[in-house]
Design an enzyme around this catalytic site. Structure first.
Site, PDB file in Angstrom:
ATOM      1  N   ASP A 174      -5.213   2.955  -2.985  1.00  0.00           N
ATOM      2  CA  ASP A 174      -3.872   3.568  -2.969  1.00  0.00           C
ATOM      3  C   ASP A 174      -3.802   4.714  -3.989  1.00  0.00           C
ATOM      4  O   ASP A 174      -3.211   5.755  -3.722  1.00  0.00           O
ATOM      5  CB  ASP A 174      -2.807   2.518  -3.273  1.00  0.00           C
ATOM      6  CG  ASP A 174      -2.843   1.375  -2.269  1.00  0.00           C
ATOM      7  OD1 ASP A 174      -3.197   1.643  -1.096  1.00  0.00           O
ATOM      8  OD2 ASP A 174      -2.540   0.240  -2.645  1.00  0.00           O
ATOM      9  N   GLY A 230      -3.095  -4.864 -12.262  1.00  0.00           N
ATOM     10  CA  GLY A 230      -1.937  -4.589 -11.405  1.00  0.00           C
ATOM     11  C   GLY A 230      -2.235  -3.499 -10.395  1.00  0.00           C
ATOM     12  O   GLY A 230      -3.283  -2.850 -10.428  1.00  0.00           O
ATOM     13  N   GLU A 242       0.102  -1.389   7.333  1.00  0.00           N
ATOM     14  CA  GLU A 242       0.753  -2.662   6.965  1.00  0.00           C
ATOM     15  C   GLU A 242       2.054  -2.854   7.745  1.00  0.00           C
ATOM     16  O   GLU A 242       2.503  -3.982   7.914  1.00  0.00           O
ATOM     17  CB  GLU A 242       1.004  -2.729   5.451  1.00  0.00           C
ATOM     18  CG  GLU A 242      -0.272  -2.979   4.667  1.00  0.00           C
ATOM     19  CD  GLU A 242      -0.077  -3.202   3.180  1.00  0.00           C
ATOM     20  OE1 GLU A 242      -0.908  -3.879   2.576  1.00  0.00           O
ATOM     21  OE2 GLU A 242       0.901  -2.678   2.604  1.00  0.00           O
ATOM     22  N   LYS A 284       0.810  -1.218   0.000  1.00  0.00           N
ATOM     23  CA  LYS A 284       0.000   0.000   0.000  1.00  0.00           C
ATOM     24  C   LYS A 284       0.850   1.279   0.000  1.00  0.00           C
ATOM     25  O   LYS A 284       0.596   2.207  -0.775  1.00  0.00           O
ATOM     26  CB  LYS A 284      -0.968  -0.008   1.186  1.00  0.00           C
ATOM     27  CG  LYS A 284      -2.007  -1.116   1.050  1.00  0.00           C
ATOM     28  CD  LYS A 284      -3.022  -1.105   2.156  1.00  0.00           C
ATOM     29  CE  LYS A 284      -3.823  -2.398   2.197  1.00  0.00           C
ATOM     30  NZ  LYS A 284      -4.554  -2.715   0.964  1.00  0.00           N
ATOM     31  N   GLY A 285       1.858   1.321   0.862  1.00  0.00           N
ATOM     32  CA  GLY A 285       2.682   2.543   0.930  1.00  0.00           C
ATOM     33  C   GLY A 285       3.383   2.805  -0.386  1.00  0.00           C
ATOM     34  O   GLY A 285       3.399   3.944  -0.893  1.00  0.00           O
TER      35      GLY A 285
HETATM   36  O1  RIB Z   1      -3.916  -1.939  -1.745  1.00  0.00           O
HETATM   37  C1  RIB Z   1      -3.480  -2.949  -2.590  1.00  0.00           C
HETATM   38  C2  RIB Z   1      -2.235  -3.560  -2.054  1.00  0.00           C
HETATM   39  O2  RIB Z   1      -2.538  -4.210  -0.833  1.00  0.00           O
HETATM   40  C3  RIB Z   1      -1.645  -4.625  -2.932  1.00  0.00           C
HETATM   41  O3  RIB Z   1      -0.702  -4.113  -3.842  1.00  0.00           O
HETATM   42  C4  RIB Z   1      -1.054  -5.614  -1.933  1.00  0.00           C
HETATM   43  O4  RIB Z   1       0.312  -5.669  -1.977  1.00  0.00           O
HETATM   44  C5  RIB Z   1      -1.546  -5.158  -0.565  1.00  0.00           C
HETATM   45  O5  RIB Z   1      -0.566  -4.520   0.136  1.00  0.00           O
END
Ligand code: RIB
Length: 311
Positions: free
Chosen positions: A258, A293, A143, A43-44
């Site tokens: 994200d 992706g 995370e 996410k980051g």
């Molecule tokens: O927000 C999506 C992301 O969440 C994915 O890329 C996966 O790696 C998880 O971290």
């Protein structure tokens, strides 16, 4: 370091292993999938890539292992224009995620193992204190360990840096009021809002009720993302529902949140009105879901600007 429009993102990079299939397997069952892809995620890192691709001045603070996935991370950031404040830890591995994408809807279910990023500590924040304090916006998620996120939010808040907490994945323990008070913005999706407030969130009106609860819990402004319904921006001064901005057929929703957070961060760093910053987030997410992706789906600045003038 002088204040500018820079954004510091504390978070995780992982390699996404994405399996598209008609449905998820049941326990003990093997099914044939339709396709597989390996690509950059976390996410980051996704938020950093999203923000940099639309013109943000972004640095990521994280930890990597010393392996092929770490090289993937550095390559991804270099291509997107993200500055790296990543520490390599040869004793640990760079994380990975299992992502099941349902073929018919593009929706996903994810398991993430953060690897080296699971050891991100308060000391990593102290090491990057100069960078963080000189930023216009600080963004983090959940995370990596909560203690690091809390230290980053406190340091940023004390330095007058705008703070955004994307509480994803949903916290296992209730977030402390003292942590929520450090959030100028909190950006949960429907599920995360429900986990944090205990209130159901399906409709925009339910989101407004839950957003009020978030304000009572101490946050400055709640921005609840609502998937295909867009986002609700809710503070003590303003409550605006910004509809989703569609850029075409939904192919995969991984990383949509994200993309939204990256767009929001850039908008706030540029000094846009928060409503326009949310629109920038919606446009960035609207394009990202039309592509497969996570980091790979993040649009460029001109595409997002073109979409915004077309609506
Ligand atoms: O927000 C999506 C992301 O969440 C994915 O890329 C996966 O790696 C998880 O971290």
């Amino acid at each position: 370091m002088s204040k500018n429009q820079s954004i510091t993102i504390l978070g995780v990079f992982v390699a996404d292993t994405t399996y598209r299939a008609d449905r998820s397997p049941r326990m003990g069952e093997t099914i044939l999938g339709n396709s597989f892809a390996l690509g950059p995620g976390g996410k980051g890192s996704n938020q950093a890539v999203a923000a940099a691709r639309i013109g943000g001045d972004v640095t990521i603070v994280t930890r990597l292992g010393d392996d092929a996935f770490a090289d993937m991370a550095e390559r991804t950031w270099q291509e997107a224009g993200v500055k790296s404040a990543a520490r390599r830890d040869p004793a640990n591995y760079t994380g990975a995620a299992y992502i099941f994408v349902e073929e018919s809807s593009g929706d996903n279910a994810i398991i993430i193992c953060p690897g080296a990023a699971g050891d991100i500590s308060v000391a990593d924040i102290e090491t990057n204190a100069g960078l963080l304090r000189a930023s216009k916006v600080f963004v983090t998620q959940l995370e990596q360990p909560l203690a690091a996120a809390e230290r980053g939010l406190l340091m940023a808040k004390e330095a007058g840096v705008t703070t955004i907490l994307n509480p994803a994945p949903a916290p296992k323990q209730p977030l402390n009021k003292s942590t929520l008070k450090l959030c100028d913005y909190i950006t949960p999706n429907e599920t995360e809002t429900q986990e944090i407030t205990g209130l159901p969130v399906v409709t925009v009106e339910e989101a407004r009720t839950a957003a009020n609860r978030l304000l009572e819990m101490g946050v400055g402004t709640a921005v609840i993302t609502l998937g295909g319904q867009g986002a609700l921006l809710h503070s003590r001064k303003v409550s605006v529902h910004v509809p989703a901005i569609s850029a075409g057929k939904v192919v995969e929703t991984t990383g949509a949140g994200d993309a939204f957070n990256g767009g929001l961060a850039v908008g706030l760093a540029r000094g846009l009105d928060p409503i326009d910053a949310v629109k920038l987030g919606c446009a960035t997410a609207g394009i990202s879901v039309t592509r497969p992706g996570a980091a790979a789906s993040m649009p460029g600045q001109f595409e997002v600007e073109a979409l915004l003038v077309s609506v």
